[in-house]
Design a protein around this motif. Structure first.
Motif, PDB file in Angstrom:
ATOM      1  N   LEU A 134      46.955  47.811  32.553  1.00 10.15           N
ATOM      2  CA  LEU A 134      45.667  48.295  32.070  1.00 10.15           C
ATOM      3  C   LEU A 134      45.238  49.519  32.863  1.00 10.15           C
ATOM      4  CD1 LEU A 134      43.695  44.941  31.653  1.00 10.15           C
ATOM      5  CD2 LEU A 134      44.809  46.290  29.859  1.00 10.15           C
ATOM      6  N   PRO A 135      44.610  50.496  32.214  1.00 11.79           N
ATOM      7  CA  PRO A 135      44.138  51.687  32.929  1.00 11.79           C
ATOM      8  C   PRO A 135      42.941  51.348  33.816  1.00 11.79           C
ATOM      9  CG  PRO A 135      43.413  51.746  30.651  1.00 11.79           C
ATOM     10  CD  PRO A 135      44.327  50.554  30.769  1.00 11.79           C
ATOM     11  N   GLU A 136      42.560  52.297  34.649  1.00 11.25           N
ATOM     12  CA  GLU A 136      41.394  52.114  35.502  1.00 11.25           C
ATOM     13  C   GLU A 136      40.143  51.916  34.646  1.00 11.25           C
ATOM     14  OE1 GLU A 136      40.685  54.785  38.767  1.00 11.25           O
ATOM     15  OE2 GLU A 136      42.785  55.414  38.741  1.00 11.25           O
ATOM     16  N   TYR A 265      37.172  42.862  31.021  1.00 11.25           N
ATOM     17  CA  TYR A 265      36.387  44.046  31.359  1.00 11.25           C
ATOM     18  C   TYR A 265      35.437  44.495  30.260  1.00 11.25           C
ATOM     19  CZ  TYR A 265      40.009  44.334  34.929  1.00 11.25           C
ATOM     20  OH  TYR A 265      40.868  44.040  35.951  1.00 11.25           O
ATOM     21  N   GLY A 266      34.269  44.966  30.698  1.00 15.58           N
ATOM     22  CA  GLY A 266      33.379  45.738  29.849  1.00 15.58           C
ATOM     23  C   GLY A 266      32.724  44.968  28.727  1.00 15.58           C
ATOM     24  N   THR A 296      34.453  51.736  28.951  1.00 13.72           N
ATOM     25  CA  THR A 296      35.046  50.689  29.790  1.00 13.72           C
ATOM     26  C   THR A 296      36.273  51.171  30.546  1.00 13.72           C
ATOM     27  OG1 THR A 296      34.255  48.976  28.276  1.00 13.72           O
ATOM     28  CG2 THR A 296      36.028  48.363  29.782  1.00 13.72           C
ATOM     29  N   PHE A 297      37.170  51.878  29.836  1.00 12.44           N
ATOM     30  CA  PHE A 297      38.434  52.299  30.438  1.00 12.44           C
ATOM     31  C   PHE A 297      38.534  53.819  30.473  1.00 12.44           C
ATOM     32  CE2 PHE A 297      39.338  48.113  28.556  1.00 12.44           C
ATOM     33  CZ  PHE A 297      39.863  47.449  29.661  1.00 12.44           C
TER      34      PHE A 297
END
Length: 345
Positions: A134-136, A265-266, A296-297
């Motif tokens: 997953l990206p930051e 996330y998010g 989010t990303f």
């Protein structure tokens, strides 16, 4: 993904050192199942057509997979395994299964787990970013992990699918415990413990994607323009589809923000989800999805999950109709409170 769920189950029963050993062996199980030579598509395959000429995607499809969602960190940038590397891991399989099946009462052993047969030699379902992870995330995005263990600290709204933050009321529990969104029903679809099944029903101008978990039916008009204004928000968003060659492309937006964007996330409020369904063999659909959520990303997420045709129908997952778990969770907490009150001076 299913790795995460099983880790949570094991962690309830094993101390730290033993837990670490089991997790290592379980990762080996996943990688053992990868087949370096399996090919999903067939060069001479002719896509079947409906009576109105569209590619026929109808039927029940299973998206179980032995490939982890994210690439294990120790593989680094390695996207695929060789036959030799897969063979080198096979001697760990027996010990790994034995470890899982020794979990005991209260956990999930391999009887319950759909390991899937649609593996290939990839080390992750994520194909972008290139590191298979997953990206930051954007700074400050909410994170709710959840799981089968103790409640997580947090505030409403609860966006996690499993677990909860308290037991004061249904709103403190995860979305799958509330029978709102199944833990693997998406969208998008990511493999999990079990019930990794969907059914696609087609009409000339509509597709229906029905999930086994929570038996939710997502109706997809085959017209890209949405009639919904921005203030109308839905749990699974507003989906619109169109054909791009032999691929059914489904774009979904207008999520209500009460679900997570992806993973833990998010929020889903600004998410654009693009799904691509392509029939590449008599028993295989290639399912690719892209999550684009700049709130989010810091980058998009692209994953590919093969789906295998199932010779059968979906069973009804009667969640609301028999949700005694929710009743008993809340009732049990009230009894604990009563006992504490009675025991106080």
């Amino acid at each position: 993904n299913k790795v995460y769920f099983l880790i949570l189950s094991v962690s309830l029963h094993k101390p730290g050192g033993e837990m670490k050993s089991i997790l290592i062996r379980f990762l080996n199980i996943i990688l053992v199942g990868l087949s370096a030579s399996l090919s999903y598509g067939q060069d001479d395959f002719v896509v079947p057509r409906t009576e109105w000429g569209s590619p026929d995607l109808s039927g029940v499809w299973n998206f179980s997979s032995i490939i982890p969602l994210e690439r294990p960190a120790f593989f680094g940038e390695k996207k695929t395994l060789t036959k030799e590397e897969i063979a080198a891991l096979t001697n760990q399989q027996e010990a790994g299964f034995e470890a899982i099946n020794s979990i005991g009462v209260g956990g999930y052993n391999t009887f319950w787990i759909e390991m899937g047969e649609n593996g290939d030699n990839r080390t992750s379902l994520i194909i972008y970013p290139d590191n298979g992870r997953l990206p930051e995330t954007v700074e400050g995005v909410p994170v709710q992990v959840g799981g089968l263990g103790p409640d997580e600290p947090g505030e409403r709204p609860v966006r996690m699918v499993v677990g909860g933050i308290a037991k004061n009321g249904p709103e403190d529990r995860g979305l799958s415990e509330r029978c709102i969104v199944g833990f693997n029903s998406g969208p998008p679809f990511t493999p999990n413990l079990y019930n990794n099944n969907i059914q696609i029903i087609q009409n000339e101008d509509t597709a229906v994607i029905m999930t086994e978990m929570i038996h939710d039916a997502r109706i997809v008009p085959l017209e890209i323009e949405s009639n919904l204004t921005d203030d109308i928000r839905l749990w699974t968003g507003d989906s619109r589809g169109y054909w791009e060659g032999d691929t059914l492309v489904v774009e979904t937006k207008n999520f209500n923000g009460l679900t997570q964007s992806f993973g833990v996330y998010g929020t889903s409020k600004d998410k654009l989800l693009t799904e691509r369904f392509t029939r590449i063999g008599p028993f295989t659909v290639e399912y690719e999805f892209t999550v684009d959520d700049p709130s989010t990303f810091k980058d998009k997420i692209v994953a590919m999950v093969p789906m295998s045709k199932v010779d059968g129908q979906l069973y009804e997952y009667a969640c609301h109709e028999g949700n005694y778990g929710m009743i008993n969770i809340l009732r049990g907490e009230r009894m604990n409170e009563l006992r504490e009150l009675e025991a106080s001076p």
